[in-house]
Design a protein around this motif. Structure first.
Motif, short mmCIF file in Angstrom:
data_model
loop_
_atom_site.label_atom_id
_atom_site.label_comp_id
_atom_site.label_asym_id
_atom_site.label_seq_id
_atom_site.Cartn_x
_atom_site.Cartn_y
_atom_site.Cartn_z
N LEU A 23 80.26 -7.52 -12.22
CA LEU A 23 80.10 -6.09 -11.94
C LEU A 23 78.63 -5.72 -11.84
O LEU A 23 77.74 -6.43 -12.33
N ALA A 24 78.39 -4.58 -11.17
CA ALA A 24 77.02 -4.09 -11.04
C ALA A 24 76.55 -3.54 -12.39
O ALA A 24 77.36 -3.10 -13.20
N PRO A 25 75.22 -3.52 -12.62
CA PRO A 25 74.72 -3.00 -13.90
C PRO A 25 74.86 -1.47 -13.95
O PRO A 25 74.87 -0.81 -12.90
N LEU A 72 79.71 6.08 -8.69
CA LEU A 72 80.58 4.90 -8.70
C LEU A 72 79.84 3.64 -9.09
O LEU A 72 80.44 2.63 -9.47
N GLY A 73 78.52 3.65 -8.94
CA GLY A 73 77.73 2.49 -9.33
C GLY A 73 78.04 1.24 -8.53
O GLY A 73 78.00 0.12 -9.04
N LYS A 74 78.40 1.43 -7.24
CA LYS A 74 78.70 0.28 -6.37
C LYS A 74 77.58 0.16 -5.33
O LYS A 74 76.87 1.11 -5.05
N SER A 75 77.52 -0.98 -4.75
CA SER A 75 76.47 -1.24 -3.78
C SER A 75 77.12 -1.51 -2.41
O SER A 75 78.18 -2.15 -2.37
N PRO A 76 76.56 -1.05 -1.30
CA PRO A 76 75.24 -0.43 -1.19
C PRO A 76 75.25 1.08 -1.44
O PRO A 76 76.25 1.76 -1.23
N VAL A 77 74.07 1.55 -1.84
CA VAL A 77 73.73 2.97 -1.81
C VAL A 77 72.35 3.04 -1.18
O VAL A 77 71.52 2.16 -1.43
N SER A 130 76.05 -9.29 -2.13
CA SER A 130 77.00 -8.18 -1.96
C SER A 130 76.96 -7.60 -0.56
O SER A 130 76.14 -7.97 0.28
N ARG A 131 77.83 -6.61 -0.38
CA ARG A 131 77.92 -5.91 0.89
C ARG A 131 76.60 -5.27 1.31
O ARG A 131 76.42 -4.95 2.48
N SER A 132 75.71 -5.00 0.38
CA SER A 132 74.47 -4.32 0.77
C SER A 132 73.57 -5.19 1.62
O SER A 132 72.65 -4.70 2.28
N ALA A 155 76.56 6.48 -0.13
CA ALA A 155 77.24 5.21 -0.45
C ALA A 155 78.25 4.93 0.66
O ALA A 155 78.36 5.71 1.60
N GLU A 156 78.98 3.85 0.55
CA GLU A 156 79.96 3.34 1.52
C GLU A 156 79.24 2.74 2.72
O GLU A 156 78.64 3.45 3.54
N THR A 157 79.38 1.43 2.84
CA THR A 157 78.66 0.72 3.91
C THR A 157 78.89 1.34 5.28
O THR A 157 77.94 1.53 6.04
N GLY A 158 80.16 1.64 5.59
CA GLY A 158 80.46 2.18 6.94
C GLY A 158 79.75 3.50 7.18
O GLY A 158 79.21 3.74 8.27
N1 LIG Z 1 83.93 0.04 0.34
C1 LIG Z 1 82.70 0.00 -0.40
C2 LIG Z 1 82.80 -1.08 -1.46
C3 LIG Z 1 81.63 -1.10 -2.41
C4 LIG Z 1 81.73 -2.25 -3.39
O1 LIG Z 1 82.79 -2.52 -3.98
N2 LIG Z 1 80.61 -2.97 -3.57
C5 LIG Z 1 80.60 -4.13 -4.43
C6 LIG Z 1 79.59 -5.13 -3.90
S1 LIG Z 1 80.20 -6.20 -2.68
C7 LIG Z 1 80.11 -3.76 -5.82
O2 LIG Z 1 79.27 -2.91 -5.97
N3 LIG Z 1 80.62 -4.47 -6.83
C8 LIG Z 1 80.17 -4.37 -8.17
C9 LIG Z 1 81.02 -3.44 -9.02
O3 LIG Z 1 82.11 -3.05 -8.60
O4 LIG Z 1 80.56 -3.12 -10.14
C10 LIG Z 1 81.54 -0.22 0.57
O5 LIG Z 1 81.75 -0.79 1.64
O6 LIG Z 1 80.39 0.17 0.29
#
Ligand SMILES: N[C@@H](CCC(=O)N[C@@H](CS)C(=O)NCC(=O)O)C(=O)O
Length: 227
Positions: free
Chosen positions: A39-41, A50-55, A10-12, A68-71
């Motif tokens: 999807l992430a767990p 939001l449960g997205k990565s990275p955090v 992933s982006r992390s 959160a948010e890579t940028g």
């Molecule tokens: N714009 C956000 C996007 C975050 C994102 O969508 N991350 C993906 C990983 S590449 C993720 O967590 N996907 C799993 C999910 O949506 O459950 C960032 O750059 O951090």
């Protein structure tokens, strides 16, 4: 201590790489994508809604940051720990380019790639058998008339911008390159860069040859986007 909540593939991965470039200590907390949905767990939602990565969480000097948010994470880490490294000096044209590419990667380059992924999967989803050919036609149409041309527009633009300097913000490698790596890696892995984008190809080779990049791969585990 900085903790990276890292989802496999992933982006992390970018944040691990940035931390290696900065030579900082950090912990990696791993999360695995669901094998079916990717999807992430749910555990990641306990860290950020939001449960997205990275955090990242940072209990360092200011104490208790969760971001959160890579940028935003790149900006935060470079500002707080960079000591002038990995960002051009404020007030310079290079700094403006740095800010631009930092936003462009997720704001402009990723959306058409993501749309491409969604529309390519659309006809494979569960649906009555007689709908599938229609879904296939819609998917092909949207991809050929909108998504494909948008991807070509953006990647042609990136290719020509890399003709102006070695790195996205100028002659020095910066956090903007870390941020820009993901859309280019994702396109190379999923679509292939072919012969049309020699500068983007050479760019990927340059970043993949960096020792910090290799160290980050060791910390992060399998990463399918290196081509
Ligand atoms: N714009 C956000 C996007 C975050 C994102 O969508 N991350 C993906 C990983 S590449 C993720 O967590 N996907 C799993 C999910 O949506 O459950 C960032 O750059 O951090």
């Amino acid at each position: 201590m900085i903790t990276v909540h890292h989802l496999n593939n992933s982006r992390s991965q970018r944040i691990l790489w940035l931390l290696e470039e900065l030579g900082l200590d950090y912990e990696v907390k791993r999360y695995e994508r669901d094998a079916k949905t990717s999807l992430a767990p749910p555990a990641l939602r306990a860290v950020h809604p939001l449960g997205k990565s990275p955090v990242i969480t940072d209990d360092g000097p200011t104490g208790g940051a969760t971001l959160a948010e890579t940028g935003a994470i790149v900006e935060y880490l470079v500002e707080r720990y960079g000591q002038g490294r990995l960002a051009p000096p404020p007030g310079t044209p290079e700094r403006l380019r740095y800010t631009y590419w930092l936003h462009y990667a997720e704001g402009s380059a990723m959306p058409p790639l993501l749309l491409g992924l969604v529309f390519s999967r659309l006809p494979q989803g569960p649906m009555p058998f007689f709908i599938r050919p229609i879904a296939q036609r819609i998917s092909e149409k949207v991809r050929s008339t909108y998504i494909g041309p948008q991807i070509a527009l953006h990647f042609g633009y990136m290719e020509s911008e890399l003709g102006k300097a070695t790195w996205f913000a100028g002659e020095d490698f910066s956090g903007a390159d870390v941020q820009m790596s993901f859309p280019i890696e994702a396109a190379a892995a999923r679509l292939g860069l072919g012969e049309k984008y020699p500068r983007l190809k050479a760019y990927l080779e340059r970043i993949h040859a960096r020792p910090a990049y290799a160290r980050a791969l060791e910390r992060g585990g399998p990463y399918d986007f290196v081509r």
